[in-house]
Design a protein around this motif. Structure first.
Motif, short mmCIF file in Angstrom:
data_model
loop_
_atom_site.label_atom_id
_atom_site.label_comp_id
_atom_site.label_asym_id
_atom_site.label_seq_id
_atom_site.Cartn_x
_atom_site.Cartn_y
_atom_site.Cartn_z
N THR A 72 42.28 27.60 91.81
CA THR A 72 42.03 26.32 91.14
C THR A 72 42.60 25.16 91.95
N TYR A 73 43.85 25.30 92.40
CA TYR A 73 44.48 24.18 93.12
C TYR A 73 43.78 23.91 94.45
N LEU A 74 43.33 24.97 95.12
CA LEU A 74 42.64 24.79 96.40
C LEU A 74 41.35 24.00 96.21
N THR A 75 40.53 24.40 95.24
CA THR A 75 39.26 23.71 95.02
C THR A 75 39.47 22.32 94.43
N GLN A 76 40.52 22.15 93.63
CA GLN A 76 40.81 20.81 93.10
C GLN A 76 41.21 19.87 94.22
N THR A 77 41.99 20.37 95.17
CA THR A 77 42.38 19.55 96.32
C THR A 77 41.16 19.17 97.15
N ALA A 78 40.26 20.13 97.34
CA ALA A 78 39.03 19.83 98.09
C ALA A 78 38.16 18.83 97.34
N ALA A 79 38.08 18.96 96.02
CA ALA A 79 37.25 18.06 95.24
C ALA A 79 37.76 16.63 95.25
N SER A 80 39.06 16.48 95.38
CA SER A 80 39.65 15.13 95.41
C SER A 80 39.70 14.55 96.82
N GLY A 81 39.14 15.24 97.79
CA GLY A 81 39.14 14.74 99.16
C GLY A 81 40.42 15.02 99.92
N GLY A 82 41.22 15.95 99.43
CA GLY A 82 42.50 16.24 100.08
C GLY A 82 42.40 17.16 101.27
N ILE A 83 41.24 17.70 101.54
CA ILE A 83 41.05 18.57 102.70
C ILE A 83 40.10 17.86 103.65
N SER A 84 40.54 17.63 104.87
CA SER A 84 39.75 16.87 105.84
C SER A 84 38.47 17.60 106.19
N GLY A 85 37.41 16.83 106.30
CA GLY A 85 36.12 17.38 106.69
C GLY A 85 35.27 17.82 105.53
N PRO A 98 33.28 22.04 94.76
CA PRO A 98 34.24 23.14 94.93
C PRO A 98 34.78 23.69 93.61
N LEU A 99 34.89 22.84 92.59
CA LEU A 99 35.36 23.32 91.29
C LEU A 99 34.35 24.27 90.67
N LEU A 100 33.06 23.95 90.82
CA LEU A 100 32.03 24.86 90.33
C LEU A 100 32.09 26.19 91.08
N LEU A 101 32.37 26.12 92.36
CA LEU A 101 32.51 27.33 93.16
C LEU A 101 33.70 28.16 92.66
N ALA A 102 34.78 27.49 92.28
CA ALA A 102 35.94 28.20 91.73
C ALA A 102 35.58 28.90 90.42
N GLY A 103 34.81 28.20 89.59
CA GLY A 103 34.38 28.81 88.34
C GLY A 103 33.56 30.07 88.57
N ILE A 104 32.68 30.02 89.56
CA ILE A 104 31.87 31.20 89.88
C ILE A 104 32.76 32.34 90.36
N GLN A 162 31.43 24.71 103.18
CA GLN A 162 32.61 24.39 103.98
C GLN A 162 33.89 24.97 103.38
N ILE A 163 34.00 24.96 102.07
CA ILE A 163 35.23 25.43 101.41
C ILE A 163 35.21 26.92 101.12
N LEU A 164 34.04 27.55 101.17
CA LEU A 164 33.91 28.96 100.80
C LEU A 164 34.84 29.88 101.60
N PRO A 165 34.96 29.75 102.93
CA PRO A 165 35.89 30.65 103.65
C PRO A 165 37.32 30.54 103.15
N ARG A 166 37.78 29.33 102.86
CA ARG A 166 39.14 29.17 102.35
C ARG A 166 39.27 29.72 100.93
N VAL A 167 38.21 29.58 100.15
CA VAL A 167 38.23 30.14 98.79
C VAL A 167 38.42 31.65 98.84
#
Length: 283
Positions: free
Chosen positions: A233-246, A253-259, A61-66
């Protein structure tokens, strides 16, 4: 008086040979590593880890925004800061090598100050202290991209200036003397003879500086930015904390950022090693 003379081969020395000792020590090291891996496999809560860090649905879900926002912005901030840092770093390096004492003093203060302050603090000062001093109505302090460029680039310039100075000093002094003998001024000799050779020397450490800037770009959260300006980092951190709806609140998402960071930095690291090997062959 009769003397008895013993003949025959001397007794063999007891103990292992050097090669046997090396093999024994290495085998022991490998055994320790295997034991550590086995303990991690037994003790680790791998099911909890999978639920938190390997939620492939959240990653999808977060990959396109990443890719479209986080990674693009991270690379953009890195390139802008690197160009600014390279230009300012070159000027500061030349000032530190100048015959004018005032220039050397100014450059020394700049380098020591910016290398001593954390990058995050520099960004905070640019975003809050400088506008307070000169007035918030100034447009130059309200431009987010300019703040990122100056904030990250000014710190990088302090390190780059020392790298450039070391590269210039690594060029044999005879190069300057030969250029002056041919009728060049000091400035012409520096620009046409010394700096091209110095930059060939400092390419590997400059590539390392790019890698550091990629990671330091995660500090732009200190500035006021919109969702379209989020770094990786901030994008995936926001997603990890539930700040992005859906998107479920997991650490995946943080692991995805690391990759994503590794996908960018590992080829650069390989390029640095290749350049170092190439320069070693030339020497």
């Amino acid at each position: 008086m009769t003397t008895t003379v013993q003949t025959g081969a001397p007794p063999e020395r007891q103990g292992m040979t050097k090669r046997q000792r090396t093999t024994f020590i290495r085998s022991g090291q490998y055994a320790i590593i295997v034991v550590i891996i086995a303990l991690l496999a037994i003790v680790g809560h791998w099911n909890d880890f999978r639920l938190q860090f390997l939620d492939f649905h959240s990653m999808g879900q977060i990959l396109p925004r990443v890719l479209k926002t986080g990674l693009i912005n991270t690379l953009l901030y890195t390139v802008m800061a690197f160009i600014f840092g390279l230009v300012v770093g070159l000027i500061v390096a030349l000032m530190r090598m100048s015959e004018v004492r005032l220039y050397r003093w100014i450059a020394t203060v700049y380098v020591e100050l910016l290398r001593g302050l954390p990058t995050l603090l520099v960004l905070f000062l640019l975003n809050y202290a400088i506008p307070t001093l000169f007035g918030p109505s100034s447009k130059i302090f309200s431009n987010f991209y300019l703040l990122v460029t100056v904030g990250l680039g000014s710190v990088a310039a302090a390190y780059m200036s020392e790298t450039i100075r070391a590269g210039v000093q690594a060029v044999p002094k005879g190069q300057m003397e030969a250029a002056r003998t041919l009728g060049m001024s000091r400035g012409q000799a520096m620009r046409l003879v010394i700096l091209p050779q110095a930059f060939r020397i400092i390419i590997p450490p400059m590539t390392n500086e790019i890698i550091l800037l990629i990671k330091d770009s995660s500090l732009v959260y200190a500035l006021s930015f919109t969702a379209t300006q989020y770094d990786l980092t901030y994008l995936t951190q926001t997603a990890a904390s539930g700040g992005i709806s859906g998107i479920a609140a997991t650490a995946s998402p943080l692991l995805l950022a690391g990759i994503a960071y590794l996908v960018v930095t590992l080829p650069l690291s390989q390029a640095v090693r290749a350049l170092e090997r190439k320069q070693a062959k030339r020497r």
